[in-house]
Design an enzyme around this catalytic site. Structure first.
Site, PDB file in Angstrom:
ATOM      1  N   SER A 186       0.791  -1.227   0.000  1.00  0.00           N
ATOM      2  CA  SER A 186       0.000   0.000   0.000  1.00  0.00           C
ATOM      3  C   SER A 186       0.826   1.280   0.000  1.00  0.00           C
ATOM      4  O   SER A 186       0.336   2.323  -0.405  1.00  0.00           O
ATOM      5  CB  SER A 186      -0.964  -0.007   1.180  1.00  0.00           C
ATOM      6  OG  SER A 186      -0.290  -0.345   2.365  1.00  0.00           O
ATOM      7  N   HIS A 214      -5.486  -3.076  -3.152  1.00  0.00           N
ATOM      8  CA  HIS A 214      -5.050  -2.122  -4.181  1.00  0.00           C
ATOM      9  C   HIS A 214      -4.931  -2.774  -5.551  1.00  0.00           C
ATOM     10  O   HIS A 214      -4.430  -2.151  -6.488  1.00  0.00           O
ATOM     11  CB  HIS A 214      -3.714  -1.493  -3.786  1.00  0.00           C
ATOM     12  CG  HIS A 214      -3.799  -0.666  -2.544  1.00  0.00           C
ATOM     13  ND1 HIS A 214      -4.299   0.614  -2.524  1.00  0.00           N
ATOM     14  CD2 HIS A 214      -3.490  -0.971  -1.260  1.00  0.00           C
ATOM     15  CE1 HIS A 214      -4.263   1.082  -1.292  1.00  0.00           C
ATOM     16  NE2 HIS A 214      -3.785   0.141  -0.504  1.00  0.00           N
ATOM     17  N   LYS A 246     -11.867   1.366  -2.631  1.00  0.00           N
ATOM     18  CA  LYS A 246     -10.729   1.986  -3.320  1.00  0.00           C
ATOM     19  C   LYS A 246     -11.108   2.146  -4.794  1.00  0.00           C
ATOM     20  O   LYS A 246     -11.920   2.998  -5.109  1.00  0.00           O
ATOM     21  CB  LYS A 246      -9.478   1.156  -3.045  1.00  0.00           C
ATOM     22  CG  LYS A 246      -9.076   1.368  -1.587  1.00  0.00           C
ATOM     23  CD  LYS A 246      -7.969   0.531  -1.050  1.00  0.00           C
ATOM     24  CE  LYS A 246      -7.645   1.016   0.369  1.00  0.00           C
ATOM     25  NZ  LYS A 246      -7.069  -0.018   1.216  1.00  0.00           N
TER      26      LYS A 246
HETATM   27  C1  LIG Z   1      -7.114  -0.153   2.709  1.00  0.00           C
HETATM   28  C2  LIG Z   1      -6.557  -1.494   2.974  1.00  0.00           C
HETATM   29  C3  LIG Z   1      -7.218  -2.396   3.806  1.00  0.00           C
HETATM   30  C4  LIG Z   1      -8.429  -2.017   4.589  1.00  0.00           C
HETATM   31  O1  LIG Z   1      -9.532  -1.849   3.766  1.00  0.00           O
HETATM   32  P1  LIG Z   1     -10.725  -0.894   4.260  1.00  0.00           P
HETATM   33  O2  LIG Z   1     -11.876  -1.319   3.434  1.00  0.00           O
HETATM   34  O3  LIG Z   1     -10.274   0.491   3.998  1.00  0.00           O
HETATM   35  O4  LIG Z   1     -10.908  -1.179   5.709  1.00  0.00           O
HETATM   36  C5  LIG Z   1      -6.694  -3.659   3.940  1.00  0.00           C
HETATM   37  N1  LIG Z   1      -5.559  -4.020   3.312  1.00  0.00           N
HETATM   38  C6  LIG Z   1      -4.870  -3.156   2.534  1.00  0.00           C
HETATM   39  C7  LIG Z   1      -3.623  -3.597   1.865  1.00  0.00           C
HETATM   40  C8  LIG Z   1      -5.342  -1.862   2.359  1.00  0.00           C
HETATM   41  O5  LIG Z   1      -4.654  -1.002   1.628  1.00  0.00           O
END
Ligand SMILES: *Cc1c(COP(=O)(O)O)cnc(C)c1O
Length: 420
Positions: A186, A214, A246
């Site tokens: 991330s 992602h 996302k």
């Molecule tokens: C954003 C993210 C999460 C968490 O997801 P949310 O829906 O925002 O709680 C989990 N793993 C990774 C790698 C992320 O980037």
């Protein structure tokens, strides 16, 4: 009547002051316009280059329309947890669509990715089991590992060789073994060596959880994710986790898996069982995003093209820039004070990008985490590069060196999570 405020214990204030003097105090900026690239922040026009709205779907009218339609039809709330009365037809429909999208037998929707990771990790493994986790995995994975009470073996970042050493050393002592990795990391936007990890999971009879937060909507044909990108059959990954907040522009998350594993989660996963289900409107937005992606898979290619343009532009400014096919573009500045100063000046110039400091990244490797979203126009990317170019000149001037050497400190990465 005047209320007497209850005094706040001094230790909280002291801790905040310590954070502030270390330059580590965090605060929140307010996006005062819609969630899109060209919007306003704290009331000022701004180009947002730090959101995860990769496909620019967050403010797409189709998502809003279906969110409104399902809200009008089904109401504003799921009104209970999934196992009580919170499972509604929209949830069922979304789970069928997600299983189809990922090419798995079944899928289960969670309220967010954080909870999906906690759910799998705290349910599938327990004390007496072993988890093998990349040192740069997301915080939700780290917390899931802790909650599981399993023995956690942290392997060096994206190092399949080290992972195999740890798997071999563990032997058959533990009841269950589980490997967990982000597919796209991330902060740096780099990829896990998934083909090698899948092979190791099979060789050492370990379960595999892949976090496609992602990668969903970003990697592979039609944004189907990391397995599609690498040509890995989805059934070779036991738990394929992805998020809806996302690239898909909505909110929530899912785990795609074989049916018995989904049934197991339904019966055992506390982060699934003990929380009110997502409202129909949120499900509607996700359904619309999946439909759009199926109709216009080329939107993923457009994102990839814009990403390549931006990465090449940053490289021309003298920054070290890998060729990863992801819209997370880490621009390493070095010291955290400089990084935060650059991020402030970018904000003044109308570009919103976050500085990432230790402990999230290794000391001396503070970076600006730029993200490219599909709704950035070519002119926006040019402007961002021009403004970043001025910063590159300032930094190299301060260092008394050319940008090539002044702004490329690619030191070793250390675990950002400490005590995983
Ligand atoms: C954003 C993210 C999460 C968490 O997801 P949310 O829906 O925002 O709680 C989990 N793993 C990774 C790698 C992320 O980037």
């Amino acid at each position: 009547m005047t209320a007497v405020m209850k005094p706040v214990n001094d230790s909280f204030r002291r801790e905040l002051e310590e954070l502030e003097s270390a330059g580590m105090l965090r605060s929140m900026r307010t996006v005062t316009g819609p969630q899109r690239a060209a919007t306003s922040v704290d009331g000022r026009p701004m180009l947002v280059m730090c959101s995860n709205n990769y496909l620019g779907l967050a403010d797409h009218p189709r998502l809003a329309e279906l969110a409104i339609e399902l809200t009008k039809t089904y109401g504003c709330s799921a009104a209970a947890s999934r196992l009580i009365s919170g499972t509604m037809s929209p949830h069922r429909r979304l789970e069928a669509e997600l299983a189809y999208f990922k090419g798995t037998e079944a899928a289960l929707v969670f309220n967010c990715g954080y909870m999906a990771n906690l759910a799998v990790l705290s349910t599938v493994v327990a004390a007496g089991d072993a988890i093998f986790s990349d040192e740069l995995n997301h915080a939700s994975i780290v917390d899931g590992c802790r909650l599981s009470r399993a023995e956690v073996y942290v392997y060096r970042h994206a190092d399949a060789g080290h992972l195999e050493e740890l798997l071999a050393a563990c032997g058959a002592a533990c009841r269950r073994r589980l490997i967990v990795t982000d597919s796209v990391f991330s902060m740096d936007g780099d990829l896990a060596p998934l083909p090698a990890i899948v092979a190791l999971a099979e060789k050492y009879d370990a379960l595999l959880l892949v976090d496609d937060a992602h990668a969903t909507g970003v990697l592979g044909p039609g944004g189907r994710g990391s397995c599609a990108h690498f040509g890995i059959a989805p059934e070779r990954v036991d738990f394929l986790m992805g998020t809806l907040g996302k690239a898909l522009g909505s909110c929530g998350a899912f785990v795609a898996a074989r049916l018995p594993l989904i049934d197991f989660l339904v019966n055992r996963a506390r982060p699934f069982i003990y929380t009110t289900a997502l409202p129909p409107g949120a499900i509607g937005a996700s359904l619309a995003a999946l439909a759009l992606l199926a109709e216009e898979p080329e939107m993923v290619d457009e994102l990839r093209r814009k990403t390549a343009v931006f990465r090449a532009g940053v490289r021309r400014l003298g920054f070290a820039m890998p060729d990863d096919p992801t819209p997370i573009v880490p621009v390493v500045i070095g010291e955290s004070v400089t990084t935060m100063a650059v991020s402030r000046r970018l904000l003044e110039a109308g570009i919103f990008v976050q500085g990432i400091r230790p402990p999230t990244v290794a000391p001396g490797r503070s970076l600006l985490r730029f993200t490219v979203t599909r709704d950035l126009r070519a002119a926006d990317l040019d402007r961002a590069l021009e403004i970043l170019g001025r910063e590159a000149a300032i930094i190299s001037g301060q260092a008394g060196r050319e940008p090539e050497t002044g702004v490329v400190p690619t030191g070793p990465q250390v675990s950002r999570i400490g005590g995983q």
